[in-house]
Structure formats: structure tokens, C-alpha cells
Write a protein that holds these residues in place. Structure first.
Motif, PDB file in Angstrom:
ATOM      1  N   GLY A   1       0.792  -1.219   0.000  1.00 17.69           N
ATOM      2  CA  GLY A   1       0.000   0.000   0.000  1.00 17.69           C
ATOM      3  C   GLY A   1       0.826   1.272   0.000  1.00 17.69           C
ATOM      4  N   GLY A   2       2.130   1.153   0.234  1.00 15.53           N
ATOM      5  CA  GLY A   2       2.988   2.330   0.278  1.00 15.53           C
ATOM      6  C   GLY A   2       3.679   2.643  -1.033  1.00 15.53           C
ATOM      7  N   MET A   3       3.304   1.970  -2.115  1.00 12.16           N
ATOM      8  CA  MET A   3       4.020   2.149  -3.380  1.00 12.16           C
ATOM      9  C   MET A   3       3.964   3.591  -3.887  1.00 12.16           C
ATOM     10  N   ASP A   4       2.870   4.289  -3.611  1.00 11.20           N
ATOM     11  CA  ASP A   4       2.742   5.667  -4.087  1.00 11.20           C
ATOM     12  C   ASP A   4       3.423   6.687  -3.168  1.00 11.20           C
ATOM     13  N   LEU A   5       3.948   6.204  -2.039  1.00  5.78           N
ATOM     14  CA  LEU A   5       4.526   7.122  -1.055  1.00  5.78           C
ATOM     15  C   LEU A   5       6.026   7.308  -1.219  1.00  5.78           C
ATOM     16  N   TYR A   6       6.680   6.367  -1.908  1.00  6.26           N
ATOM     17  CA  TYR A   6       8.135   6.363  -1.935  1.00  6.26           C
ATOM     18  C   TYR A   6       8.670   6.284  -3.363  1.00  6.26           C
ATOM     19  N   SER A   7       9.819   6.895  -3.575  1.00  4.56           N
ATOM     20  CA  SER A   7      10.461   6.915  -4.883  1.00  4.56           C
ATOM     21  C   SER A   7      11.703   6.033  -4.862  1.00  4.56           C
ATOM     22  N   GLY A   8      11.713   5.005  -5.707  1.00  2.97           N
ATOM     23  CA  GLY A   8      12.864   4.123  -5.773  1.00  2.97           C
ATOM     24  C   GLY A   8      14.136   4.850  -6.155  1.00  2.97           C
ATOM     25  N   SER A   9      14.026   5.852  -7.044  1.00  3.25           N
ATOM     26  CA  SER A   9      15.219   6.580  -7.477  1.00  3.25           C
ATOM     27  C   SER A   9      15.811   7.401  -6.338  1.00  3.25           C
ATOM     28  N   VAL A  10      14.950   7.977  -5.499  1.00  3.50           N
ATOM     29  CA  VAL A  10      15.445   8.756  -4.355  1.00  3.50           C
ATOM     30  C   VAL A  10      16.145   7.840  -3.361  1.00  3.50           C
ATOM     31  N   PHE A  11      15.557   6.691  -3.083  1.00  4.78           N
ATOM     32  CA  PHE A  11      16.209   5.731  -2.183  1.00  4.78           C
ATOM     33  C   PHE A  11      17.552   5.286  -2.763  1.00  4.78           C
ATOM     34  N   ASN A  12      17.575   5.025  -4.078  1.00  4.24           N
ATOM     35  CA  ASN A  12      18.817   4.592  -4.709  1.00  4.24           C
ATOM     36  C   ASN A  12      19.911   5.649  -4.589  1.00  4.24           C
ATOM     37  N   GLU A  13      19.529   6.918  -4.654  1.00  3.79           N
ATOM     38  CA  GLU A  13      20.507   7.990  -4.494  1.00  3.79           C
ATOM     39  C   GLU A  13      21.200   7.937  -3.138  1.00  3.79           C
ATOM     40  N   HIS A  14      20.526   7.356  -2.171  1.00  3.32           N
ATOM     41  CA  HIS A  14      21.092   7.227  -0.826  1.00  3.32           C
ATOM     42  C   HIS A  14      21.682   5.833  -0.593  1.00  3.32           C
ATOM     43  N   GLY A  15      21.781   5.037  -1.668  1.00  2.36           N
ATOM     44  CA  GLY A  15      22.357   3.706  -1.534  1.00  2.36           C
ATOM     45  C   GLY A  15      21.448   2.704  -0.859  1.00  2.36           C
ATOM     46  N   ILE A  16      20.138   2.933  -0.971  1.00  2.88           N
ATOM     47  CA  ILE A  16      19.167   2.055  -0.314  1.00  2.88           C
ATOM     48  C   ILE A  16      18.229   1.479  -1.369  1.00  2.88           C
ATOM     49  N   ALA A  17      18.121   0.169  -1.426  1.00  2.00           N
ATOM     50  CA  ALA A  17      17.169  -0.473  -2.326  1.00  2.00           C
ATOM     51  C   ALA A  17      15.771  -0.383  -1.726  1.00  2.00           C
ATOM     52  N   LEU A  18      14.763  -0.319  -2.589  1.00  2.00           N
ATOM     53  CA  LEU A  18      13.375  -0.192  -2.146  1.00  2.00           C
ATOM     54  C   LEU A  18      12.565  -1.356  -2.702  1.00  2.00           C
ATOM     55  N   ASN A  19      11.903  -2.082  -1.802  1.00  2.00           N
ATOM     56  CA  ASN A  19      11.026  -3.181  -2.197  1.00  2.00           C
ATOM     57  C   ASN A  19       9.683  -3.082  -1.482  1.00  2.00           C
ATOM     58  N   PHE A  20       8.698  -3.772  -2.043  1.00  2.00           N
ATOM     59  CA  PHE A  20       7.373  -3.820  -1.431  1.00  2.00           C
ATOM     60  C   PHE A  20       6.931  -5.267  -1.303  1.00  2.00           C
ATOM     61  N   ILE A  21       6.228  -5.540  -0.228  1.00  2.00           N
ATOM     62  CA  ILE A  21       5.777  -6.896   0.041  1.00  2.00           C
ATOM     63  C   ILE A  21       4.291  -7.000  -0.313  1.00  2.00           C
ATOM     64  N   ARG A  22       3.965  -7.983  -1.146  1.00  2.00           N
ATOM     65  CA  ARG A  22       2.588  -8.179  -1.588  1.00  2.00           C
ATOM     66  C   ARG A  22       2.118  -9.546  -1.097  1.00  2.00           C
ATOM     67  N   THR A  23       1.126  -9.535  -0.226  1.00  2.00           N
ATOM     68  CA  THR A  23       0.606 -10.778   0.339  1.00  2.00           C
ATOM     69  C   THR A  23      -0.113 -11.594  -0.725  1.00  2.00           C
ATOM     70  N   ALA A  24       0.252 -12.868  -0.818  1.00  2.00           N
ATOM     71  CA  ALA A  24      -0.409 -13.761  -1.765  1.00  2.00           C
ATOM     72  C   ALA A  24      -1.793 -14.138  -1.244  1.00  2.00           C
ATOM     73  N   ALA A  25      -2.663 -14.534  -2.152  1.00  2.00           N
ATOM     74  CA  ALA A  25      -4.000 -14.970  -1.755  1.00  2.00           C
ATOM     75  C   ALA A  25      -3.885 -16.131  -0.764  1.00  2.00           C
ATOM     76  N   PHE A  26      -4.618 -16.045   0.316  1.00  2.00           N
ATOM     77  CA  PHE A  26      -4.571 -17.067   1.360  1.00  2.00           C
ATOM     78  C   PHE A  26      -5.993 -17.292   1.855  1.00  2.00           C
ATOM     79  N   GLU A  27      -6.614 -18.326   1.318  1.00  2.00           N
ATOM     80  CA  GLU A  27      -7.983 -18.655   1.721  1.00  2.00           C
ATOM     81  C   GLU A  27      -7.985 -19.865   2.642  1.00  2.00           C
ATOM     82  N   TYR A  28      -8.923 -19.887   3.560  1.00  2.00           N
ATOM     83  CA  TYR A  28      -9.057 -20.994   4.495  1.00  2.00           C
ATOM     84  C   TYR A  28     -10.527 -21.102   4.889  1.00  2.00           C
ATOM     85  N   ALA A  29     -10.895 -22.231   5.446  1.00  2.00           N
ATOM     86  CA  ALA A  29     -12.291 -22.461   5.814  1.00  2.00           C
ATOM     87  C   ALA A  29     -12.696 -21.571   6.983  1.00  2.00           C
ATOM     88  N   GLN A  30     -13.835 -20.899   6.840  1.00  2.00           N
ATOM     89  CA  GLN A  30     -14.411 -20.066   7.902  1.00  2.00           C
ATOM     90  C   GLN A  30     -15.839 -20.559   8.159  1.00  2.00           C
TER      91      GLN A  30
END
Length: 243
Positions: A180-209
């Protein structure tokens, strides 16, 4: 204070988030995915966010549960907010018991929920911090968790600049954020500071309810009520994509 160490090796990954009340599984995936995790205490409380509320399953539908707060200025930080004096923990626990009393892992999960909800601290941040630590321990997540105000940076910095400063202070060369933070941060700006930028995307996880149509993206409490710890730990460690 956590100091900045000159010459510190910068190979670690860092995650930074606001504290939330029984957040969804993706929050814990993020904690488990990084080498160090920081919880904001000195950041503005937002009324319409998920800091002090989440959703559970009741009668096949998603229903809100929440922590009531004392009235306070909109300018207050999370650490400056307090639980309401009329907060009734037992009423909230009844809501969980009524919703999940027949769930297969109720007996395994409810003692943790009780320990968190009955925690004797009126400060909102302390209450949430305790709950997150307790849940991580329950799920076997061992990532060191720090409080933002204890990190030696300029805390007047905002948003992206503050995150970059936290990465540098913690010796992190990679910052991982929720999708959800993809629009908040710039990968190029992080790279300028020597920091890689990644985002975690939760995979579909269904279970009995209870055999009803699956209701997604509920609190971690729902996940714990319907899944074994072994299954949850596997999902926390592997059930996501890093992009």
C-alpha cells in the motif's frame, strides 16, 4: 537512544510501520521478512486509519472491533493518545468469544487475545506495542523490534525523508514496505542514498471459515482462529511476493 555507528555494515533490511491493533497477516509477513523492524510512536495519530481498530468475522460478515480513545487534539502523536476511561476489555473479549467460540483453534488463540486485550496500560502506543510483540512471539517471529523515538535521527523529518534517515541510522541498505505504500516512496530517491526499495505483496490465502464463503483481509485473530500455528508460520514466512 539507538546510535548511528560509523562504518557500520549496511547489508540489513528494514521495515517501518505504524502500530496497529491485531493487524492483518501482511503486517506480520513484513516484520518476518526484514532484519530489523521499527514501530512509529512519534507520528501523528490518524482517526480513520487502522491504528486502533480492525475487522473480525461475525455471522459470515466482516464486523469492526475497536479500542475507544479519550478525546484528544488531531495534532497528537500516537504515543500521546490514551485509551478511554470507559473502555471495557471484557466487552471486547465477549465480541471475540461470540465470533470465534466454535473455531477450530479457539482454545489455542483465545488466551493470547485475552492477554493482549487485558494488558494494563492506558497509553495507546504501549498497549499496541505490547500486543504486536506478544503476537510475534506467538507466531515465532524473532525480528528485533525497535521504537522510532529511540533511533538517533532528526525526528522533525517527514515521510520519505524520515524513512531514509531511519535506514541510515539502522545501517540498512534495503527498505521493505507494505504494498500500500508504493505511491509514497520513490525508488530513485532511495537509490541515491544507496538504499534499495522493495514492497511486500501478500499472496491470496484462503481458508475455511465455518464453511461459509471466504471473507478476506481480516485481522490476524481470524487467521489464528482457523489455522494451525504451523500453517500460519508457513504463510508468514513464504506467503508473499517481494516486488
Amino acid at each position: 537512544m539507538i546510535p548511528t555507528t560509523p562504518g557500520q555494515e549496511r547489508h540489513r533490511s528494514l521495515g517501518v510501520m505504524q502500530p496497529y491493533f491485531f493487524p492483518y497477516i501482511g503486517y506480520f509477513q513484513l516484520i518476518a521478512a526484514v532484519d530489523q523492524f521499527i514501530i512509529y510512536d512519534n507520528i501523528k495519530y490518524t482517526k480513520k486509519g487502522w491504528i486502533n481498530r480492525n475487522r473480525l468475522l461475525q455471522d459470515g460478515k466482516d464486523v469492526l472491533f475497536s479500542l475507544p480513545l479519550k478525546a484528544g487534539s488531531d495534532s497528537l502523536d500516537i504515543v500521546e493518545r490514551e485509551l478511554a476511561t470507559d473502555f471495557k476489555p471484557e466487552k471486547l473479549l465477549r465480541q471475540f468469544r461470540n465470533a470465534y467460540g466454535r473455531a477450530p483453534f479457539f482454545a489455542q488463540t483465545m488466551p493470547l487475545v485475552e492477554r493482549i486485550v487485558l494488558h494494563d496500560d492506558q497509553n495507546l502506543f504501549n498497549f499496541l506495542h505490547h500486543g504486536l510483540i506478544a503476537t510475534c512471539q506467538h507466531l515465532g517471529i524473532t525480528t528485533p523490534i525497535h521504537v522510532s523515538s529511540a533511533v538517533n535521527i532528526d525526528h522533525e523529518l517527514k515521510s520519505q525523508d524520515k524513512v531514509i534517515a531511519l535506514c541510515k541510522a539502522m545501517g540498512a541498505s534495503r527498505y521493505i514496505n507494505a504494498i500500500g505504500g508504493m505511491d509514497l516512496y520513490s525508488g530513485s530517491v532511495f537509490n541515491e542514498h544507496g538504499i534499495a526499495l522493495n514492497f511486500i505483496r501478500t499472496a491470496a490465502f484462503e481458508y475455511a471459515q465455518y464453511g461459509a464463503p471466504f471473507v478476506p483481509s481480516l485481522s490476524i485473530v481470524d487467521v489464528m482462529m482457523f489455522n494451525s500455528l504451523e500453517n500460519i508460520r508457513q504463510q508468514v514466512g513464504q506467503g508473499y511476493d517481494l516486488i
